[in-house]
Motif scaffolding. Sequence first.
Motif, PDB file in Angstrom:
ATOM      1  N   LYS A 182       0.834  -1.198   0.000  1.00 39.45           N
ATOM      2  CA  LYS A 182       0.000   0.000   0.000  1.00 39.45           C
ATOM      3  C   LYS A 182       0.875   1.258   0.000  1.00 39.45           C
ATOM      4  CE  LYS A 182      -3.557   2.075   2.895  1.00 39.45           C
ATOM      5  NZ  LYS A 182      -2.986   2.723   4.060  1.00 39.45           N
ATOM      6  N   ASN A 183       1.890   1.250   0.855  1.00 39.71           N
ATOM      7  CA  ASN A 183       2.703   2.461   0.995  1.00 39.71           C
ATOM      8  C   ASN A 183       3.583   2.722  -0.204  1.00 39.71           C
ATOM      9  OD1 ASN A 183       2.409   3.915   3.716  1.00 39.71           O
ATOM     10  ND2 ASN A 183       2.178   1.739   4.170  1.00 39.71           N
ATOM     11  N   ILE A 184       4.182   1.682  -0.755  1.00 40.53           N
ATOM     12  CA  ILE A 184       5.075   1.916  -1.901  1.00 40.53           C
ATOM     13  C   ILE A 184       4.243   2.336  -3.123  1.00 40.53           C
ATOM     14  CG2 ILE A 184       5.315  -0.419  -2.897  1.00 40.53           C
ATOM     15  CD1 ILE A 184       8.374   0.279  -3.035  1.00 40.53           C
ATOM     16  N   ASN A 185       3.052   1.800  -3.244  1.00 38.18           N
ATOM     17  CA  ASN A 185       2.207   2.192  -4.376  1.00 38.18           C
ATOM     18  C   ASN A 185       1.766   3.652  -4.243  1.00 38.18           C
ATOM     19  OD1 ASN A 185       2.542  -0.265  -5.566  1.00 38.18           O
ATOM     20  ND2 ASN A 185       0.609  -1.129  -4.862  1.00 38.18           N
ATOM     21  N   THR A 186       1.525   4.087  -3.011  1.00 37.79           N
ATOM     22  CA  THR A 186       1.180   5.498  -2.790  1.00 37.79           C
ATOM     23  C   THR A 186       2.364   6.394  -3.161  1.00 37.79           C
ATOM     24  OG1 THR A 186      -0.204   4.773  -0.973  1.00 37.79           O
ATOM     25  CG2 THR A 186       0.285   7.115  -1.044  1.00 37.79           C
ATOM     26  N   ILE A 187       3.568   5.981  -2.789  1.00 41.68           N
ATOM     27  CA  ILE A 187       4.764   6.781  -3.118  1.00 41.68           C
ATOM     28  C   ILE A 187       4.914   6.882  -4.641  1.00 41.68           C
ATOM     29  CG2 ILE A 187       7.294   6.855  -2.971  1.00 41.68           C
ATOM     30  CD1 ILE A 187       7.020   5.354  -0.249  1.00 41.68           C
ATOM     31  N   ALA A 188       4.730   5.750  -5.324  1.00 45.38           N
ATOM     32  CA  ALA A 188       4.878   5.746  -6.795  1.00 45.38           C
ATOM     33  C   ALA A 188       3.877   6.716  -7.436  1.00 45.38           C
ATOM     34  CB  ALA A 188       4.692   4.339  -7.338  1.00 45.38           C
ATOM     35  N   GLN A 189       2.657   6.718  -6.888  1.00 42.33           N
ATOM     36  CA  GLN A 189       1.636   7.641  -7.428  1.00 42.33           C
ATOM     37  C   GLN A 189       2.038   9.093  -7.178  1.00 42.33           C
ATOM     38  OE1 GLN A 189      -1.970   6.360  -5.584  1.00 42.33           O
ATOM     39  NE2 GLN A 189      -2.269   4.705  -7.041  1.00 42.33           N
ATOM     40  N   LYS A 190       2.555   9.347  -5.972  1.00 41.10           N
ATOM     41  CA  LYS A 190       2.953  10.718  -5.608  1.00 41.10           C
ATOM     42  C   LYS A 190       3.997  11.248  -6.608  1.00 41.10           C
ATOM     43  CE  LYS A 190       5.526  12.821  -1.798  1.00 41.10           C
ATOM     44  NZ  LYS A 190       6.105  12.495  -0.489  1.00 41.10           N
ATOM     45  N   TYR A 191       4.931  10.387  -6.998  1.00 36.11           N
ATOM     46  CA  TYR A 191       6.006  10.835  -7.914  1.00 36.11           C
ATOM     47  C   TYR A 191       5.673  10.553  -9.385  1.00 36.11           C
ATOM     48  CZ  TYR A 191       8.853  11.759  -3.837  1.00 36.11           C
ATOM     49  OH  TYR A 191       9.328  12.281  -2.654  1.00 36.11           O
ATOM     50  N   LYS A 192       4.481  10.072  -9.633  1.00 35.26           N
ATOM     51  CA  LYS A 192       4.015   9.772 -11.001  1.00 35.26           C
ATOM     52  C   LYS A 192       4.976   8.844 -11.744  1.00 35.26           C
ATOM     53  CE  LYS A 192       1.134  13.854 -11.718  1.00 35.26           C
ATOM     54  NZ  LYS A 192       1.132  14.352 -10.358  1.00 35.26           N
ATOM     55  N   VAL A 193       5.436   7.849 -11.025  1.00 35.79           N
ATOM     56  CA  VAL A 193       6.305   6.837 -11.650  1.00 35.79           C
ATOM     57  C   VAL A 193       5.426   5.620 -11.959  1.00 35.79           C
ATOM     58  CG1 VAL A 193       8.253   5.268 -11.240  1.00 35.79           C
ATOM     59  CG2 VAL A 193       8.414   7.653 -10.549  1.00 35.79           C
ATOM     60  N   PRO A 194       5.490   5.103 -13.200  1.00 34.78           N
ATOM     61  CA  PRO A 194       4.570   4.000 -13.571  1.00 34.78           C
ATOM     62  C   PRO A 194       4.994   2.672 -12.953  1.00 34.78           C
ATOM     63  CG  PRO A 194       6.044   4.494 -15.390  1.00 34.78           C
ATOM     64  CD  PRO A 194       6.372   5.469 -14.314  1.00 34.78           C
ATOM     65  N   PHE A 195       4.781   2.591 -11.678  1.00 35.06           N
ATOM     66  CA  PHE A 195       5.242   1.436 -10.905  1.00 35.06           C
ATOM     67  C   PHE A 195       4.144   0.990  -9.956  1.00 35.06           C
ATOM     68  CE2 PHE A 195       6.718   0.485  -6.555  1.00 35.06           C
ATOM     69  CZ  PHE A 195       7.334  -0.724  -6.793  1.00 35.06           C
ATOM     70  N   ARG A 196       4.030  -0.307  -9.789  1.00 34.34           N
ATOM     71  CA  ARG A 196       3.179  -0.785  -8.691  1.00 34.34           C
ATOM     72  C   ARG A 196       3.696  -2.139  -8.218  1.00 34.34           C
ATOM     73  NH1 ARG A 196      -2.161  -3.835 -10.797  1.00 34.34           N
ATOM     74  NH2 ARG A 196      -1.264  -4.483 -12.765  1.00 34.34           N
ATOM     75  N   LEU A 197       3.435  -2.383  -6.955  1.00 38.69           N
ATOM     76  CA  LEU A 197       3.721  -3.696  -6.402  1.00 38.69           C
ATOM     77  C   LEU A 197       2.375  -4.408  -6.400  1.00 38.69           C
ATOM     78  CD1 LEU A 197       6.271  -4.960  -5.245  1.00 38.69           C
ATOM     79  CD2 LEU A 197       5.511  -4.312  -2.980  1.00 38.69           C
ATOM     80  N   ARG A 198       2.296  -5.538  -7.118  1.00 38.42           N
ATOM     81  CA  ARG A 198       0.983  -6.167  -7.245  1.00 38.42           C
ATOM     82  C   ARG A 198       1.044  -7.625  -6.798  1.00 38.42           C
ATOM     83  NH1 ARG A 198       1.482  -9.614 -11.628  1.00 38.42           N
ATOM     84  NH2 ARG A 198       2.704  -8.854 -13.376  1.00 38.42           N
ATOM     85  N   GLY A 199      -0.128  -8.237  -6.772  1.00 35.06           N
ATOM     86  CA  GLY A 199      -0.202  -9.650  -6.397  1.00 35.06           C
ATOM     87  C   GLY A 199      -0.489  -9.806  -4.919  1.00 35.06           C
ATOM     88  N   LEU A 200      -0.276 -11.008  -4.448  1.00 36.65           N
ATOM     89  CA  LEU A 200      -0.595 -11.287  -3.052  1.00 36.65           C
ATOM     90  C   LEU A 200       0.440 -10.673  -2.128  1.00 36.65           C
ATOM     91  CD1 LEU A 200      -1.481 -14.936  -3.810  1.00 36.65           C
ATOM     92  CD2 LEU A 200      -3.060 -13.263  -2.826  1.00 36.65           C
ATOM     93  N   PRO A 201      -0.004 -10.008  -1.069  1.00 36.00           N
ATOM     94  CA  PRO A 201       0.959  -9.330  -0.193  1.00 36.00           C
ATOM     95  C   PRO A 201       2.129 -10.207   0.289  1.00 36.00           C
ATOM     96  CG  PRO A 201      -1.259  -8.684   0.378  1.00 36.00           C
ATOM     97  CD  PRO A 201      -1.386  -9.758  -0.667  1.00 36.00           C
ATOM     98  N   PRO A 202       1.950 -11.479   0.621  1.00 33.50           N
ATOM     99  CA  PRO A 202       3.115 -12.232   1.113  1.00 33.50           C
ATOM    100  C   PRO A 202       4.188 -12.471   0.043  1.00 33.50           C
ATOM    101  CG  PRO A 202       1.066 -13.333   1.712  1.00 33.50           C
ATOM    102  CD  PRO A 202       0.709 -12.280   0.725  1.00 33.50           C
TER     103      PRO A 202
END
Length: 443
Positions: free
Chosen positions: A336-356
């Motif tokens: 959740k937090n890294i995806n929020t950071i990526a959005q803040k900096y408008k970098v086309p990045f996400r961490l996806r899939g199952l959290p573990p």
Amino acid sequence: MKERILEKSEAMWKDALRYIPWGTNLLSRHPLRFVNGVFPKFAARAKGCLLWDIDGNQYIDFVMGHGPFLLGYADDAVDNAVIDHIRNGTVYTFAHPLETIVSKMLVDTIPCAEMARFAKTGGEATAIAIRIARGYTRKDKIVFCGYHGWHDWYLSANLADPTALNFSLSPHISARGVPKALSGTSIPFEYNNIDSLQKALQANKDEVAAVIMEPCRGWLPEKGFLEKVRELTHEENVLLIFDEIVTGFRLSFGGAQEYYKVTPDIAVFGKAMANGYPQAAILGRRDFMECVTDMFVSSMFWGDTIGLIATKTCINEIKSRNTIENVWKKGAFYQKNINTIAQKYKVPFRLRGLPPVSYLEFSHENPNVARELKLLFMQEMVERGFIMGDLIYFCEAHTDSVIQDCLSSAEEVISILSEALKNGDLSKRLKNRGYMEGFRRMV
Ligand SMILES: Cc1ncc(COP(=O)(O)O)c(C=O)c1O
């Protein structure tokens, strides 16, 4: 950022290439899968979530040996149980009670399991499950979705169609060495696409022994997808095998089958079950499993007790330490937090899939830019002491403060990526020499 020297790693790699074809035994450990020249090439030791390379540099590891640790490296409880046990031998002339004890523990834990067999690796376990399915149904063909190891039954998919494994495994996979007679015996289908499964089953009507699939991983099943797979396999009289080598224990005690409440006929477990000791299991309904008594499925080290004592202790520790829930929480918080950071900096990045077990995904219309973004992220993170790869495996040893430190560094790094994108100088910032594409993984 601490200055790092990687002299010993580089020198040993020259020797490795001289004595080992490919330099290593696992694709995912090849230096070209990291940022070559910036990542260490050899580990010396590890404890918890810390790893030291052979030059003495210390890192916080988020790849964690590619998945076999839920408790963390060198967990005292599991290691002490192993050390105590091996003083009395490891394999014997006769079976050891641990074979039965651990079988019962798995049967009590995993929904599809009425009986168990053991193996050492994931690839072996899937090959055994396929043999059982073929033996039980007396049919030959296999329909698959996902990655299932290196054996002939799987790689033979690329004989009939050299692109068959492109999305389940990787492009450029060679079926060299696989008997041509197996051509057309393994057929891929697409994840979350029930029509593609239906087509594969119809095109090979009454010839398919089993559908084997990873129930989920980087992508989650769309609503009803796994249930439809179950229905269809019942209708077509085909066994359903879940490859839970990654999802087993990590997702829930009983694996994805327990989490999604869809019970396969057979399942294979591996990786996290013994906290780093080699151990895999094939589990299933009694009538399917008993078929083995009329086959030949037997090997010296499948009853080895090092993996079994490690499994027994690991299962007990995971239960008493509430590890699975903890690892979920850590992974979800990080995602959740890294995806929020990526959005803040408008970098086309996400961490996806199952959290573990999460996937690092950079998207860009130009695939070279997406690749360079990923490599720059990995490069800058390792220079700050964090090992990150395509997959992030969380474990109990990733404490809240480690995760917080990693997020702070990730914010710094993501801001660098954003700057590089603006300036169009991504390539210039990369210190890597060469890169090898890894698993694309459709699932
Ligand atoms: C889903 C899945 N199945 C099978 C395997 C093969 O396991 P092993 O490398 O232990 O042979 C892997 C390995 O990563 C895997 O992820």
